[in-house]
Design an enzyme around this catalytic site. Sequence first.
Site, PDB file in Angstrom:
ATOM      1  N   TYR A   1      46.453  40.857  43.740  1.00 46.70           N
ATOM      2  CA  TYR A   1      45.987  40.571  45.095  1.00 46.70           C
ATOM      3  C   TYR A   1      47.147  39.894  45.818  1.00 46.70           C
ATOM      4  O   TYR A   1      47.530  38.789  45.437  1.00 46.70           O
ATOM      5  CB  TYR A   1      44.783  39.623  45.071  1.00 46.70           C
ATOM      6  CG  TYR A   1      43.485  40.237  44.591  1.00 46.70           C
ATOM      7  CD1 TYR A   1      43.229  40.418  43.238  1.00 46.70           C
ATOM      8  CD2 TYR A   1      42.504  40.616  45.510  1.00 46.70           C
ATOM      9  CE1 TYR A   1      42.028  40.967  42.804  1.00 46.70           C
ATOM     10  CE2 TYR A   1      41.289  41.163  45.081  1.00 46.70           C
ATOM     11  CZ  TYR A   1      41.057  41.336  43.735  1.00 46.70           C
ATOM     12  OH  TYR A   1      39.876  41.880  43.313  1.00 46.70           O
TER      13      TYR A   1
ATOM     14  N   TYR B   1      34.670  35.209  40.062  1.00 44.38           N
ATOM     15  CA  TYR B   1      35.189  36.570  39.981  1.00 44.38           C
ATOM     16  C   TYR B   1      34.538  37.346  38.830  1.00 44.38           C
ATOM     17  O   TYR B   1      34.134  38.501  39.013  1.00 44.38           O
ATOM     18  CB  TYR B   1      36.712  36.547  39.820  1.00 44.38           C
ATOM     19  CG  TYR B   1      37.359  37.890  40.065  1.00 44.38           C
ATOM     20  CD1 TYR B   1      37.668  38.319  41.348  1.00 44.38           C
ATOM     21  CD2 TYR B   1      37.646  38.751  39.005  1.00 44.38           C
ATOM     22  CE1 TYR B   1      38.245  39.560  41.579  1.00 44.38           C
ATOM     23  CE2 TYR B   1      38.220  39.993  39.219  1.00 44.38           C
ATOM     24  CZ  TYR B   1      38.516  40.386  40.514  1.00 44.38           C
ATOM     25  OH  TYR B   1      39.076  41.621  40.731  1.00 44.38           O
TER      26      TYR B   1
HETATM   27  C1  DHB Z   1      38.997  47.376  43.657  1.00 44.43           C
HETATM   28  C2  DHB Z   1      38.254  47.120  44.774  1.00 44.43           C
HETATM   29  C3  DHB Z   1      38.054  45.827  45.176  1.00 44.43           C
HETATM   30  O1  DHB Z   1      37.302  45.572  46.248  1.00 44.43           O
HETATM   31  C4  DHB Z   1      38.620  44.764  44.479  1.00 44.43           C
HETATM   32  O2  DHB Z   1      38.431  43.500  44.916  1.00 44.43           O
HETATM   33  C5  DHB Z   1      39.368  45.022  43.362  1.00 44.43           C
HETATM   34  C6  DHB Z   1      39.551  46.335  42.949  1.00 44.43           C
HETATM   35  C7  DHB Z   1      39.187  48.766  43.216  1.00 44.43           C
HETATM   36  O3  DHB Z   1      38.719  49.673  43.924  1.00 44.43           O
HETATM   37  O4  DHB Z   1      39.813  48.993  42.176  1.00 44.43           O
END
Ligand code: DHB
Length: 393
Positions: free
Chosen positions: A204, A387
Amino acid sequence: MSRTRTQVGIVGAGPAGLTLGHLLHVEGIDTVILEDRSREHVEARVRAGVLEQGTVDLLVETGAGERLRREGLVHHGIELQFAGERHRIPLSDLTGGRSIVIYGQTEVVKDLIRLRLDSGRPLHFEVADVSVHDLETQAPLIRYRHEGRDEELECDAIAGCDGFHGICRPSIPAGVLSEFSREYPFGWLGILAAVAPSNEELVYAHHERGFALLSLRSPELGRLYVQCRPDEDLAEWPDERIWEELHTRLGLEGWTLAEGPILERGVTGMRSYVCEPMRYGRLFLAGDAAHIVPPTGAKGLNLALHDVRLLAEAFVEWFRTGRTAGLDAYSDTCLRRVWRAEHFSWWMTRMLHRAEDEDAFDLKLQLSQLRYVTTSPAAAASLAENYVGLENV
Ligand code: DHB
Ligand code: FAD
């Protein structure tokens, strides 16, 4: 016009509707699932990819997780990138060994559709003109058209699993629901690319040009996102521009982002929304039909499955014993978890995205917050437990 009966009429064959149908079938409860799109469309819609431990456990324990167990990729951490550095959040170490699994929503949906068709229980695609009636009576009704015929389905209860743009929530009379929402001035442009992921774990990234996310679907398939305008025109994003932006935002000295052919692309707007209560008479809303979150916290699919787990347990109690305690508590119990996820998703979104109306002060706050969650074990543990999915919320 033909008229049939079922115990629970389910509107929508997304993750919520299909899982509810599966959980009730396992318990011997009769359901009919109605979906207005085609099977091909539903199976091809690329969306979520991060499953919480609790979501995985639910699917595996009820016999829907055989391929998930084989092909899902277990991840024990994620990385946060800002100010030119990457910092690992060791999810499992911070949560007593819990983890997440990378497995596409498309695959969850394909597995559930296959199970449903194998069970012989009704799942109708491409139904039209779906409407729900008599919700405050003991015999709510669904009307729809299927294969050129008008149909009426009499139910003991209806589950509205038809997503944010469905018809169930708007069928509740005005004044019953309280609605809470927030729009964000940005969206995500997401791609699926035929390329081995350049990093083992999700990244991220906070960047002055906007957020970016490196994710994956398999050892051969990358899933990547860049922050864009909510109404971004894909025509303005040729492949070269997408990769250039990803290189800039995810770039790090000594690390290269590998490129590959783009197989799929789309833009998603971002919104937070909750309606309360998630019930009207004998209509029960579940998943995106009742609440949505911006995708940054990876919570939407997981919340949808949490809702239907509770709803299935409540229906089982009701059909077996006549007791309504579970159904009566359904909305309040769901909403506790929903609001935790709403807060977490809003918080992650605010911490990682750049908005045009934000100034240098906002930027300093974001960087301070990022520094804090990547250096304080207490702050990191808070991010981690949200998470991977809190227990008992
Ligand atoms: C993906 C999508 C998300 O919203 C996220 O927070 C992490 C991964 C994904 O599509 O892989
Ligand atoms: P939906 O998937 O929307 O399903 C509703 C179904 O109802 C659809 O099949 C629709 O066609 C059908 N329908 C609609 N109207 C009618 C009607 N009138 N009659 C019959 N059927 C109807 N969540 C996560 O947990 N983790 C992630 O990593 C994540 N990433 C995401 C990334 C993106 C780009 C997007 C867009 C979403 C993401 N989400 C994520 C959110 C997740 O995809 C949704 O929360 C999830 O799809 C909700 O499931 P649902 O079954 O409630 O709704």
